[in-house]
Design a protein around this motif. Structure first.
Motif: not given
Lengths: 278, 270, 213
Positions: C98-100, C147, B178, B168, C95-96
């Protein structure tokens, strides 16, 4: 990651604050701690801890007023002190329970010859309310009493008594003992707590343990161990170490030592170390 | 429950009761002893070197626990998730501090810091026989216990969530922070509690490596040793009771933290 | 878009040899085959979750064989959902993003719109451990799409949903794929669900041979 990191940093800060707070010695009567006092470390027999505690307190608060020397004392069994010093080689003064323990360090150049500051004598230690017990054979070999015997190889007292009574007989004491111990304090503790009826200890030991008293043994009269002080060659502050050693040999210290039951004599030693035979 | 099952429960209940009773009796024995002479018990606690020892114990054990958690968790993650040469050796070495007698840890540290070229460094830094020696001795053992706890935790967790997190868009490090760490929180709390408790009660290595220097490297177990040596059994028992009280508070808080986590994870049930 | 060249992969004793397939246009593509034939392994190899022993995998015309999963930008829906149970539905969905490091406003809009489409609006603040199997599946689908990836791999999509929800969701998803020109590779045992939209169908047989049908 940020939260655990922040939490950890806070905890570390708290820990360091606690350590720092602990490291600042509460002012116990020494108002002359301005400037940085030179600290020396004394390697001291654990059995001497009460008298050494008082001696250092008095030295720090009075004798060293001008020079402001701080004394740290590391307490362990004498044999352990010496063995570990061979490894660690750090510290300034050595005060073992008997000068016998100084000898190997003197021989290998790790410390100076010992100045004898006090003597103590071997005796039996019993509970305060115990009645007279009789001869050594009756008490230690009859099996009628529970006994705590200091180990010959570990405790100075064991060495001394074994040299008086003979190794074979001392081994019999140990075999018949309820328990054998590494230090004289442990023996006294056994008597103090009523775990055993009788033990072998120094005349000074019973003064430290409330529920105990000493019984002199006729056959042991005239024997004693000599407590000496040596400056260690690892000392980085020989002047301060010498100053404290001098204090230990002085009148003020003699008074304190006497109060704790030690024998002090101004003349040359009579019996010398535990190795002396009658 | 069948008859056999009932007997099974009965037997282990008796064993449990006997053991718990023994522990309780041990504590009560201390209490009984000091109630005989409260004045001298309080007198011991009032002495400055004992109060210093309490602070020093709290500080060093806390510091050691934090260090142990970071180091032990890192190694546990590495060994649990990666394959590398010498892995079994690392896993074995991590058990050394657990099965070796504590005295050996102390002696080994002392030899390392005083009889090897490290001695020159030690002369400058002052580790042996100073406070850093206490923390080092405690941490060496603490890390091993954290490692065992956290390795079991990581081993029991599937790597799948981490991998999915990476797909992800997370880095390996991001997934660790996390996903892995939050899910390992129960284990972390347990590990921290064990590391702290071990550090708090550590005696052998501290005695040898940090010395038992009154007022300098005197932590509470050393105080007990010194008090016993000077015949102050009541004082020693009193210090032991203070240790029990402190540990009870700390471990209660840790348990509460772990339970809170459990509840909040199970929360929102339909 | 997705190209496998003579890919060999091994998972324990399981071994797939010389897998080659090419998906060259957007839309829905199916991968079928018996249970245990290795469909999931192929999809996970494409996503970077399964190491490749030899051969190459190209995505969008570039070789990604040795790229980490994050670098492949594929939305992946695992068969078993694999939600992050310590997080809420909202946290899982975003989640994805925020990861980006998307801006928070953009994240919120995206999550709200997905939640609306997937019928998860009332569940957003719930922890995923308390959801039913079908709800979990939808959250995992939303998480894979959040995302806005241009390539999506789905492992057994819509299986855990009841018939009515499934129909609605397949409908919505088909539209979503078309409007956003997504390339989708879906592992399925139910190719008939996607008859209307599937562009190609690949089948893997018991011997591990992949062929276009």
């Amino acid at each position: 990651m940020i939260r655990p990191a922040v939490t950890s940093l806070i905890l570390v800060a708290v820990a360091v604050a606690l350590i720092y707070r602990a490291g600042a010695p509460p002012s116990a009567g020494n108002g002359n701690s301005n400037g940085s006092p030179s600290t020396i470390t004394v390697l001291c027999a654990a059995g001497l801890s009460p008298v050494m505690g008082e001696l250092t307190d008095v030295f720090e608060s009075t004798a060293a007023e001008d020079s402001s020397i701080k004394i740290d004392v590391s307490y362990k069994g004498s044999a352990q002190l010496v063995a570990l010093h061979r490894v660690a080689q750090s510290g300034d003064l050595l005060a073992a329970a008997d000068t016998f323990y100084h000898q190997p360090l003197i021989d290998s150049g790790l410390c100076s010859p010992a100045d004898i500051v006090a003597y103590q004598t071997p005796c039996l230690i019993v509970a305060t309310d115990a009645a007279a017990t009789g001869s050594i054979d009756e008490t230690l070999l009859s099996g009628k009493f529970r006994t705590s015997i200091p180990k010959r190889g570990h405790a100075a007292i064991g060495r001394l008594v074994a040299s008086i009574e003979g190794t074979e007989k001392y081994n019999s004491f140990s075999r018949l003992a309820t328990v054998t111990r590494e230090t004289v304090s442990q023996v006294a503790g056994d008597v103090d707590q009523g775990v055993v009826d009788i033990g072998i200890a120094w005349n000074t030991t019973s003064l430290q343990f409330e529920n105990t008293k000493s019984l002199t043994v006729d056959a042991w009269q005239g024997y004693r161990s000599s407590i000496g002080v040596s400056v260690l060659s690892s000392s980085k502050n020989v002047a301060a170490a010498e100053a404290f050693k001098e204090f230990l040999g002085g009148q003020r210290a003699k008074g304190i030592l006497k109060k704790h039951g030690y024998l002090v004599s101004d003349g040359p030693g009579h019996q010398g170390s535990v190795e002396a035979q009658p | 429950m069948t008859h056999g099952d009932r007997n099974f429960i009965k037997v282990i209940s008796v064993v449990a009761a006997a053991y718990v009773g023994l522990l309780l009796a041990m504590v009560l024995a201390n209490v009984m002893l000091i109630t005989g002479d409260l004045a001298s018990a309080w007198g011991t606690l009032a002495r400055p070197e004992i109060q210093q020892a309490i602070l020093l114990s709290l500080g060093t054990s806390l510091l050691s626990a934090v260090l142990s958690i970071w180091i032990g968790t890192g190694i546990a993650y590495l060994v649990s998730r990666e394959r590398f040469p010498g892995q079994r050796l690392v896993d074995f070495l991590m058990d050394l501090p657990i099965f070796l007698p504590p005295l050996v840890i102390g002696i080994s540290l002392l030899i390392l810091f005083r009889r090897t070229p490290l001695a020159a460094l030690d002369d400058v830094l002052g580790v042996a026989f100073y406070v850093p020696a206490i923390v080092l001795a405690q941490t060496v053992v603490g890390v091993a216990f954290v490692y065992r706890t956290m390795k079991a935790t990581f081993d029991s967790m599937s790597t799948r969530q981490e991998r999915i997190a990476q797909s992800l868009g997370c880095s390996r490090f991001g997934a660790f922070c996390k996903i892995t760490l939050p899910q390992a929180r129960q284990g972390l709390v347990t590990a921290a509690a064990i590391a702290w408790a071990r550090s708090f009660g550590e005696f052998g290595p501290v005695l040898i490596f940090a010395g038992s220097i009154r007022g300098r490297t005197e932590v509470m177990p050393v105080s007990i040793y010194l008090e016993l040596n000077s015949g102050n059994l009541i004082g020693a028992a009193m210090i032991a009771l203070v240790m029990i009280a402190i540990a009870a508070v700390v471990l209660f808080v840790a348990r509460a933290a772990a339970d809170e986590q459990k509840i909040s994870q199970e929360g929102g049930e339909q | 878009m997705i190209e496998l060249n003579k890919v060999n992969l091994r998972r324990g004793s399981f071994h797939l040899k010389n897998i080659s397939m090419e998906i060259d246009r957007s839309g829905m593509h199916l991968l079928t085959g018996e249970t245990g034939a290795g469909k999931t392994s192929i999809v996970e190899a494409i996503c970077g979750l399964q190491a490749v022993e030899s051969g190459t995998i190209d995505l969008r015309g570039a070789d990604v064989t040795h790229k980490d999963p994050a670098g492949r930008s594929i939305g992946y829906l695992p068969q078993d959902a694999v939600l992050f149970d310590h997080l809420t539905v909202r946290d899982n969905l975003q989640f994805s993003c925020q990861a980006r490091r998307w801006k928070s406003l953009r994240v919120r809009e995206r999550v709200d719109s997905l939640a609306h489409s997937l019928g998860l609006v009332n569940l957003l603040e719930r922890r995923t451990s308390s959801l039913s199997g079908g709800q979990k599946h939808l959250v995992a689908l939303g998480r894979a799409l959040a995302f806005e990836p241009d390539i999506v791999c789905l492992d057994e999509p819509f299986v855990t949903l009841d018939a009515q929800t499934r129909e609605a969701m397949i409908d919505w998803f088909s539209t979503y794929v078309r409007e956003n020109e997504l390339t989708v590779l879906a592992v399925t045992h139910q190719p008939q669900w996607f008859n209307a939209t599937a562009k190609t169908r690949w089948n893997i047989d018991g011997q591990g041979n992949v062929a276009k049908k």
